[in-house]
Design an enzyme around this catalytic site. Structure first.
Site, short mmCIF file in Angstrom:
data_model
loop_
_atom_site.label_atom_id
_atom_site.label_comp_id
_atom_site.label_asym_id
_atom_site.label_seq_id
_atom_site.Cartn_x
_atom_site.Cartn_y
_atom_site.Cartn_z
N CYS A 172 1.39 0.82 1.04
CA CYS A 172 2.27 0.71 1.87
C CYS A 172 3.71 1.33 1.58
CB CYS A 172 2.67 -1.03 2.16
SG CYS A 172 3.07 -1.97 0.70
N HIS A 203 4.63 -6.66 1.55
CA HIS A 203 4.12 -5.39 2.63
C HIS A 203 5.51 -4.66 2.67
CE1 HIS A 203 2.13 -2.98 5.25
NE2 HIS A 203 2.65 -3.51 6.38
N ASP A 230 5.25 0.47 11.60
CA ASP A 230 4.36 0.41 10.28
C ASP A 230 3.41 1.47 10.34
OD1 ASP A 230 3.08 -0.56 8.14
OD2 ASP A 230 2.83 -2.60 8.86
#
Length: 501
Positions: A276, A340, A363
């Site tokens: 991530c 995250h 994202d």
């Protein structure tokens, strides 16, 4: 007499770069730069020299700017060089400034909604007295970018001082690790490196976003969130979480975006491997290079709501045996990540009701599909905070990430503090949790989540479960039957995963 024949066209790359806030790009700082990098909705200067003197009474000079190989009204600007040309923020124009025998100085103005990218120029000359034409194709690159300094641009940031951080800063930090040991990892965005803009153009072409949509930051950032991962369309990074990285680069070994983008451009193949924070670092590089203000965001204790219930659900049989899957969503189960990382991007949202402009969450880490592809956002932070999931895009998913119905979701939401860089400590850490959610447990926070439930078909199917949790938090009792509780019990720990998504 023959039509004018072009000898030289020059756009003063370095001189134009200063007022356009593009002077940091390496390409305009060569000894004799050939690449022009300017911002839309703002005039830039040029000069053209011909092989014979210009005759104002008979010669006609036309400039034709084109983006892509199939020009349309949105991706082509055609204008004649005139003394009386009047600039307009909604259209192309070219004003003739001065004539010195065979040399013409001029200024070009572009629409403030212009698609961004690498434009080409053709100079067409002819005479009023003859239909014959001469055509000259300018072979140097002309990049036209978003303009967050311009009040009429959709990416405009009113506090222009913040653009030093969110567009021009090429070094930053990404916060990684569990909440008790999280640390700031330095990241070199390198958006001004000579390889980055060509890599961005290659990415956008690979993503197949139509050229006429490349002026819309909503469509552009949504596309960027898709093409930085490789799941759908041979994007930049291959995600991997199993620890097997021998045939590529381990995610923890990357320290910046430039090497990743250079490898992607050179090989035209997906780069292994990312997680991530790597995805988020590359997204910020791409957005800042194109002129979209961007920041990296780390959510400590982050929910992955796989079934759009706005909860982190655990399922049990009637004999209290825990199920390892979601019976309503065989493709995946809810989970909780220690942390995250994603991105916020800044823009107005004329496609939405007033109040939803500003920071938007996107994202690029592939978790759930949106409209059939692994993309996420842009979701307005204000909509996430208030639980208004009826606005685009993916507010529901982001709301669950920071505020799924479990007491400890979204404990801290960190980004780098503007104008501060602390290489050895955390003095540059900024907690922006208040921009994403109301104070945990407050009436406003509960109301925001219940707003989300009210407008979510999947969540409404378990609304009695949400009401039960709400009563519990407020000191009340749940009146659900034992049988219903067994089916809809939530674990207070969720599916605790180590590491980041």
């Amino acid at each position: 007499m023959e039509p004018l024949q072009v000898d030289v066209v020059h756009f003063y790359p370095k001189e134009n770069a200063e007022p356009h806030n593009t002077l940091k790009f390496e390409a305009v700082n060569d000894e004799n730069p050939t690449t022009t990098i300017v911002r839309r909705g703002q005039p830039f200067n040029g000069v053209v020299r011909f092989t014979r003197p210009y005759d104002d009474n008979d010669d006609i000079v036309q400039l034709v700017f084109t983006l892509g190989d199939k020009p349309s009204m949105d991706t082509q600007g055609s204008m004649y060089l005139k003394y009386d040309s009047v600039p307009d923020i909604h259209s192309w124009s070219a004003k003739l400034l001065d004539v010195q025998e065979n040399t013409l100085s001029f200024v070009v103005s572009t629409p403030v909604t212009l698609p961004v990218g690498c434009w080409t120029l053709r100079v067409v000359t002819r005479q009023k007295s003859s239909p014959a034409r001469q055509i000259y194709d300018f072979e140097q690159d002309i990049y036209i970018l978003f303009n967050p300094w311009n009040p009429d641009d959709q990416t405009y940031m009113e506090d222009k001082s913040l653009l030093q951080e969110y567009v021009e800063n090429d070094v930053g930090k990404v916060w990684v690790g569990p909440i008790k040991t999280t640390r700031g990892k330095p990241w070199f965005y390198g958006q001004f490196d000579a390889v980055v803009l060509p890599a961005c153009m290659f990415m956008l072409d690979r993503a197949d976003i139509p050229f006429h949509q490349r002026g819309d930051p909503v469509k552009m950032t949504r596309t960027i969130s898709r093409i930085v991962n490789s799941n759908d369309d041979a994007g930049v990074l291959v995600g991997r979480w199993d620890g097997e990285y021998e045939d590529g680069t381990a995610p923890s070994e990357w320290t910046g975006s430039v090497e990743i983008l250079a490898q992607y451009l050179e090989t035209q193949q997906e780069v292994p491997y990312g997680q991530c924070w790597v995805f988020a670092g590359v997204v910020t590089t791409v957005c800042r290079a194109l002129g979209i203000p961007s920041r990296v965001v780390s959510n400590l204790v982050s929910a992955h709501d796989a079934n759009s219930s706005l909860t982190v659900d655990k399922y049990y049989t009637e004999t209290m045996e825990e199920l390892e899957f979601d019976p309503n969503n065989p493709q995946g189960a809810d989970s909780i990540w220690n942390y995250h990382v994603w991105n916020d991007v800044w823009m107005a949202r004329p496609d939405l009701p007033p109040g939803y402009g500003g920071w938007q969450a996107i994202d690029a880490t592939p978790q759930e599909t949106s409209s059939g592809m692994y993309q996420c956002g842009p979701a307005p932070l204000e909509a996430i905070k208030q639980g208004v999931i009826g606005v685009g895009h993916d507010v529901e998913f982001m709301l669950a990430s920071v505020n799924a119905d479990l007491m400890r979701i979204g404990r801290m939401i960190l980004t780098k503090k503007p104008f501060v860089f602390d290489p050895l400590g955390d003095e540059d850490r900024q907690d922006i949790i208040g921009e994403y959610k109301h104070r945990e447990g407050s009436a406003s926070e509960r109301m925001a989540l219940m707003n989300g439930v009210r407008y979510s078909e999947r969540a409404k199917s378990s609304e009695s479960h949400h009401q039960c949790l709400l009563q519990r938090r407020q000191g009340g009792h749940c009146q659900k039957s034992r049988r219903e509780n067994l089916r809809w019990t939530k674990s207070t720990r969720g599916d605790q995963r180590s590491g980041a998504s």
